[in-house]
Design an enzyme around this catalytic site. Structure first.
Site, short mmCIF file in Angstrom:
data_model
loop_
_atom_site.label_atom_id
_atom_site.label_comp_id
_atom_site.label_asym_id
_atom_site.label_seq_id
_atom_site.Cartn_x
_atom_site.Cartn_y
_atom_site.Cartn_z
CB CYS A 19 44.65 36.96 -55.27
SG CYS A 19 42.97 37.47 -55.60
CB CYS A 64 39.90 43.46 -53.08
SG CYS A 64 41.20 42.32 -52.58
#
Length: 147
Positions: free
Chosen positions: A34, A103
């Site tokens: 990402c 995350c």
């Protein structure tokens, strides 16, 4: 995609942004898939985390999880700091959408990488701390969904 008010607050008003000069430990991790990169700086004295700051290149969720992780670790002993998992970060933010769970994993890894750096610099062993990976995709294959 819905974000909690806490996620939005930590994204719009992130806490502890920046660097710590002469940090006791610095941890940098990324997720090649990402493109998020997270760097966490810790100031540790007498095995207590006195301060934590971060620099994150990534999406809003990456910024929010960095901000919350640095808030959670301040004032903790090294052993307590190890208990700050991605789950703890997510709970503190009132949850994350499934595609953004990675995350919070980055935040946990960055904290651990900074603690590892501190341990290496001081020649100590932190019980339960494993050597961090640089690219979080390495050991969590298949767990993350594409952005």
């Amino acid at each position: 995609m819905m974000y909690s008010e806490k996620v939005m607050d930590h994204f719009m008003n992130p806490r502890n942004v920046g660097e710590i000069e002469d940090a006791s430990g610095v941890g940098t991790v990324g997720n090649a898939k990402c493109g998020d990169i997270m760097k966490i700086f810790l100031k540790i004295e007498d095995r207590i985390v006195l301060d934590a700051k971060f620099k994150t290149f990534g999406c809003g969720a990456a910024v929010a999880t960095s901000s919350m992780a640095t808030e959670l670790i301040k004032g903790k002993t090294i052993q307590e700091a190890l208990e700050i998992t991605n789950k703890a970060v997510m709970e503190a933010l009132d949850g994350l959408p499934p595609v953004k769970v990675h995350c919070s994993c980055l935040a946990e890894e960055a904290l651990h990488a900074a603690l590892w750096d501190y341990a290496e610099k001081n020649g100590i062993v932190i019980e339960g701390l494993e050597k961090p990976v640089n690219d979080i995709g390495e050991h969590e294959e298949g767990y993350y969904e594409a952005e």
